[in-house]
Scaffold this motif. Structure first.
Motif, short mmCIF file in Angstrom:
data_model
loop_
_atom_site.label_atom_id
_atom_site.label_comp_id
_atom_site.label_asym_id
_atom_site.label_seq_id
_atom_site.Cartn_x
_atom_site.Cartn_y
_atom_site.Cartn_z
N ASP A 142 -2.00 3.02 -9.40
CA ASP A 142 -0.94 3.91 -8.93
C ASP A 142 -1.57 5.15 -8.34
O ASP A 142 -2.73 5.43 -8.54
N CYS A 143 -0.76 5.86 -7.58
CA CYS A 143 -1.25 7.12 -7.03
C CYS A 143 -0.23 8.20 -7.34
O CYS A 143 0.83 7.92 -7.87
N GLN A 144 -0.55 9.42 -7.02
CA GLN A 144 0.33 10.54 -7.39
C GLN A 144 1.25 10.96 -6.24
O GLN A 144 1.97 11.93 -6.35
N CYS A 145 1.18 10.23 -5.15
CA CYS A 145 1.97 10.64 -3.98
C CYS A 145 3.46 10.61 -4.29
O CYS A 145 3.94 9.76 -5.01
N VAL A 146 4.16 11.59 -3.72
CA VAL A 146 5.61 11.61 -3.83
C VAL A 146 6.15 11.11 -2.49
O VAL A 146 5.89 11.70 -1.45
N LEU A 195 0.83 -1.20 0.00
CA LEU A 195 0.00 0.00 0.00
C LEU A 195 0.87 1.25 0.00
O LEU A 195 1.97 1.24 0.53
N CYS A 196 0.34 2.32 -0.57
CA CYS A 196 1.04 3.61 -0.49
C CYS A 196 1.03 4.05 0.97
O CYS A 196 -0.03 4.09 1.59
N PRO A 197 2.19 4.37 1.54
CA PRO A 197 2.22 4.76 2.94
C PRO A 197 1.51 6.09 3.19
O PRO A 197 1.19 6.43 4.33
N LYS A 198 1.27 6.87 2.11
CA LYS A 198 0.62 8.17 2.30
C LYS A 198 -0.90 8.09 2.15
O LYS A 198 -1.63 8.52 3.03
N CYS A 199 -1.35 7.54 1.01
CA CYS A 199 -2.80 7.59 0.76
C CYS A 199 -3.46 6.22 0.90
O CYS A 199 -4.68 6.11 0.87
N GLY A 200 -2.67 5.18 1.06
CA GLY A 200 -3.24 3.86 1.28
C GLY A 200 -3.71 3.13 0.03
O GLY A 200 -4.31 2.07 0.12
ZN LIG Z 1 -0.43 7.39 -2.54
#
Ligand SMILES: [Zn+2]
Ligand SMILES: [Zn+2]
Length: 170
Positions: free
Chosen positions: A148-152, A136-141
């Motif tokens: 994919d997500c846009q988190c940096v 999982l993305c640690p920022k947005c989950g």
């Molecule tokens: Zn994310």
């Protein structure tokens, strides 16, 4: 599920087949929740080698667990082998160290506990839905296996992160 060993009194008997199913719903292994999808299958034999009786058993189990990275539930089928020397459980037990010992009482062998420990030992170290699970993305989950997500994500070495906190930029 106790196996009768009295057939071995007959010296002509070289082996006793062992086959069955063990009903077990779930197991808690150090906080990991293992849910069995179907009864654990086991098949093998007890055979005589000189004066010893040895057990060789294939254990097959299917289970469901939550992935440690993406938290999605997954199912897996595993095989394990339970083998060892049968020893009658008496007050004075002599251990000879070398072999795995499987105890029986009054010509009756109960394998349930041994099968469960074999399963615990054979479980993969980490619960993963598949080797390449992206987690999982640690920022947005967002589940990165799905999208994919846009988190940096700043990829900071944890040792450097400590320095960063010690010496904040002015
Ligand atoms: Zn994310
Ligand atoms: Zn996963």
């Amino acid at each position: 599920m106790s196996i009768d060993l009295s057939n071995f009194r007959d010296k002509a008997v070289a082996s006793i087949p062992v086959k069955g199913k063990l009903k077990k719903d779930n197991l808690d292994v150090n906080g990991r929740k293992i849910n069995f999808i179907e009864p654990v299958k086991y098949e093998g034999e007890i055979y005589r080698v000189d004066r010893d009786k040895l057990l060789h058993l294939n254990v097959i189990y299917s289970y469901q667990e939550a992935c440690g990275r993406c938290l999605e539930s997954f199912t897996k089928k595993e095989r394990a082998v339970l083998s060892g020397k049968l020893v009658e459980k008496t007050d004075k037990i002599e251990q000879d160290g070398e072999d795995e010992i499987i105890y029986y009482v009054d010509e009756k062998l109960d394998l349930a506990e041994y099968i469960i420990s074999t399963i615990i030992l054979s479980l993969p170290m980490k619960p993963l839905c598949h080797e390449e699970c992206k987690g999982l993305c640690p920022k947005c989950g967002t589940n990165h296996n799905k999208e994919d997500c846009q988190c940096v994500i700043e990829d900071v070495d944890p040792r450097l992160a400590i320095l960063k906190d010690l010496f904040p930029k002015k």
